[in-house]
Enzyme design. Structure first.
Site, PDB file in Angstrom:
ATOM      1  CE  LYS A  97      -3.964  20.071 -13.022  1.00 57.12           C
ATOM      2  NZ  LYS A  97      -4.590  20.911 -12.155  1.00 57.12           N
TER       3      LYS A  97
ATOM      4  CG  ASP B  42      -2.849  24.021  -4.806  1.00 54.01           C
ATOM      5  OD1 ASP B  42      -1.937  23.692  -5.705  1.00 54.01           O
ATOM      6  OD2 ASP B  42      -4.057  23.645  -5.101  1.00 54.01           O
TER       7      ASP B  42
ATOM      8  CE1 TYR C 287      -8.251  22.934  -9.703  1.00 53.54           C
ATOM      9  CE2 TYR C 287      -8.685  21.327  -7.985  1.00 53.54           C
ATOM     10  CZ  TYR C 287      -8.806  21.564  -9.551  1.00 53.54           C
ATOM     11  OH  TYR C 287      -9.103  20.520 -10.247  1.00 53.54           O
TER      12      TYR C 287
ATOM     13  NE  ARG D 243      -3.767   0.098   2.700  1.00 54.89           N
ATOM     14  CZ  ARG D 243      -3.783  -0.566   3.651  1.00 54.89           C
ATOM     15  NH1 ARG D 243      -2.578  -0.050   4.898  1.00 54.89           N
ATOM     16  NH2 ARG D 243      -4.348  -1.548   3.884  1.00 54.89           N
TER      17      ARG D 243
HETATM   18  C1  PLP Z   1      -5.556  20.902 -11.193  1.00 54.76           C
HETATM   19  C2  PLP Z   1      -5.240  21.237  -9.809  1.00 54.76           C
HETATM   20  C3  PLP Z   1      -5.454  20.707  -8.553  1.00 54.76           C
HETATM   21  C4  PLP Z   1      -6.017  19.293  -8.403  1.00 54.76           C
HETATM   22  O1  PLP Z   1      -5.128  18.346  -9.214  1.00 54.76           O
HETATM   23  P1  PLP Z   1      -5.860  17.039  -9.844  1.00 54.76           P
HETATM   24  O2  PLP Z   1      -4.997  15.908 -10.128  1.00 54.76           O
HETATM   25  O3  PLP Z   1      -6.704  17.483 -11.294  1.00 54.76           O
HETATM   26  O4  PLP Z   1      -6.645  16.469  -8.831  1.00 54.76           O
HETATM   27  C5  PLP Z   1      -5.053  21.178  -7.600  1.00 54.76           C
HETATM   28  N1  PLP Z   1      -4.747  22.506  -7.452  1.00 54.76           N
HETATM   29  C6  PLP Z   1      -4.504  23.230  -8.353  1.00 54.76           C
HETATM   30  C7  PLP Z   1      -3.959  24.707  -8.202  1.00 54.76           C
HETATM   31  C8  PLP Z   1      -4.878  22.863  -9.538  1.00 54.76           C
HETATM   32  O5  PLP Z   1      -4.638  23.308 -10.755  1.00 54.76           O
END
Ligand code: PLP
Length: 378
Positions: A200, A175, A103, A50
């Site tokens: 991303k 974030d 977000y 895990r």
């Molecule tokens: C896309 C994004 C997320 C979430 O990512 P996922 O992999 O799609 O869950 C979180 N924070 C920001 C700023 C984002 O652009």
């Protein structure tokens, strides 16, 4: 070694040293020779799948090296990584200060789930800076930063916010998806937990979802424990892709960032554009803060089409041929997204001179990309 070199050589397999890329080890069961080996594995060994085997370990090590972190937690999506960081940061009932530019799905977690943990979310102006001290009360437990903010790209004064938080014993979370942990190191600016959507830029190829959280010291311990109690697991196949993406992260960021900034300059000078939301533009109200905290721009930014309705903004995005339309960003292919339908602001009302469109600039030639935008803008 310089960090570009380290990123190429970090996260190498200790077990399979002859391989450039660590092998994908798929397993839930890990056999042991003795009960002792199963119940008390030697450090670095696993007794169950895990927590991730290889290349999850190597991916964690490479990301930990980027952030100079003591632990990196992996989560099955970027959203799950921010939630993991928030769960680690909340250690008791009280209030949380959340950036108004968070977000949207993170905002939903804050509104729906934080109260169930006894925490009331309060939203703050992303440009608040040192004045955040005035919002901190004896009940404040945690601050969530996102810089630049989702969709609207306000840059926050991270050292000022973390200084105010530390003085009051408040934990901070960021974030950090835009910088990818490469254009800025929030842990070095005093943030306790840095989360990012590896989906991303780290992934970079728009073909998996994943997230990471980096922390140091006591926060690293708490992070490790939260990751484990919440049962988070990441597929080794996806970890393999992510580590592979990470090796070219600086190159891709540099190219996307440079092309994006060039497009931002041209849009800024275009008669149909009211405003370009890109902190690296010298005309941006966030430029000084940006220049102090980031080593360069990522390729994601937004612009406002003067006097255009949301529907007209959507029609512009739909008319693009090279810029495809879709959620997410940070991939090799350029994307455009009309955003008016998803903006939520409660601390500072959002008002714009037209429709908001976001670009994720990929690796195509700048003239081809500009040709597409210039054609649809007319
Ligand atoms: C896309 C994004 C997320 C979430 O990512 P996922 O992999 O799609 O869950 C979180 N924070 C920001 C700023 C984002 O652009």
């Amino acid at each position: 070694m310089k960090r570009d070199t380290r990123l190429i050589h970090s996260g190498r397999s200790q077990r399979d040293r002859e391989l450039v890329n660590p092998p994908v080890r798929r397993a839930s069961t890990v056999l042991g020779d003795s009960a002792q080996a199963l119940y008390e594995p030697t450090p670095g060994e696993h007794h169950y799948g895990r927590g991730g085997l290889s290349p999850n370990d190597e991916l964690r090590a490479a990301i930990a090296d980027m952030y100079e972190a003591d632990h990196v937690g992996l989560a099955p999506s970027g959203l799950a990584s921010v939630v993991l960081a928030l769960r680690a940061a909340v250690t008791g009932p009280g209030e949380a200060l959340i950036t108004d530019s968070a977000y949207k799905p993170v905002r939903r977690f804050c509104d729906e789930e934080l109260p169930r943990l006894g925490v009331t979310p309060r939203y703050y102006d992303p440009r608040i800076g040192a004045d955040i001290a005035q919002l901190i009360t004896p009940q404040t437990r945690m601050i969530l930063i996102e810089s630049p903010g989702s969709l609207t790209f306000e840059v926050q004064d991270i050292p000022a916010i973390t200084a105010a938080a530390r003085a009051a014993g408040v934990t901070t979370v960021i974030d950090d998806t835009w910088s990818a942990g490469w254009l800025m190191n929030p842990l070095a600016l005093g943030v306790d937990y840095a989360a990012q959507a590896l989906t991303k830029y780290a992934g970079g190829h728009s073909d998996f979802l994943m997230g990471a959280v980096a922390a140091r010291g006591a926060h690293a311990k708490r992070l490790k424990s939260q990751e484990s109690v919440n049962g988070l697991h990441v597929s080794p196949d996806d970890a393999f892709l992510c580590l592979r993406g990470l090796r070219t992260l600086p190159l891709r960021l540099e190219r996307s960032g440079a092309t994006g900034l060039e497009l931002a300059h041209r849009l800024d000078a275009h008669k149909r554009i009211a405003r370009v939301l890109h902190p690296a533009l010298p005309s941006s109200p966030d430029h000084a803060l940006y220049a102090r905290q980031f080593s360069g721009p990522a390729g994601c930014f937004a612009f406002i089409v003067k006097d255009a309705s949301a529907a007209q903004g959507e029609a512009i995005a739909e008319s693009c041929q090279l810029f495809a339309m879709g959620f997410s960003w940070g991939g090799f292919e350029s994307l455009i997204l009309p955003c008016d339908r998803q903006i939520i602001r409660t601390a500072v009302p959002w008002s714009a001179e037209g429709a908001l469109l976001r670009l994720s600039v990929g690796l195509e030639d700048v003239e081809d990309l500009w040709g597409d935008l210039a054609r649809v803008l007319g």
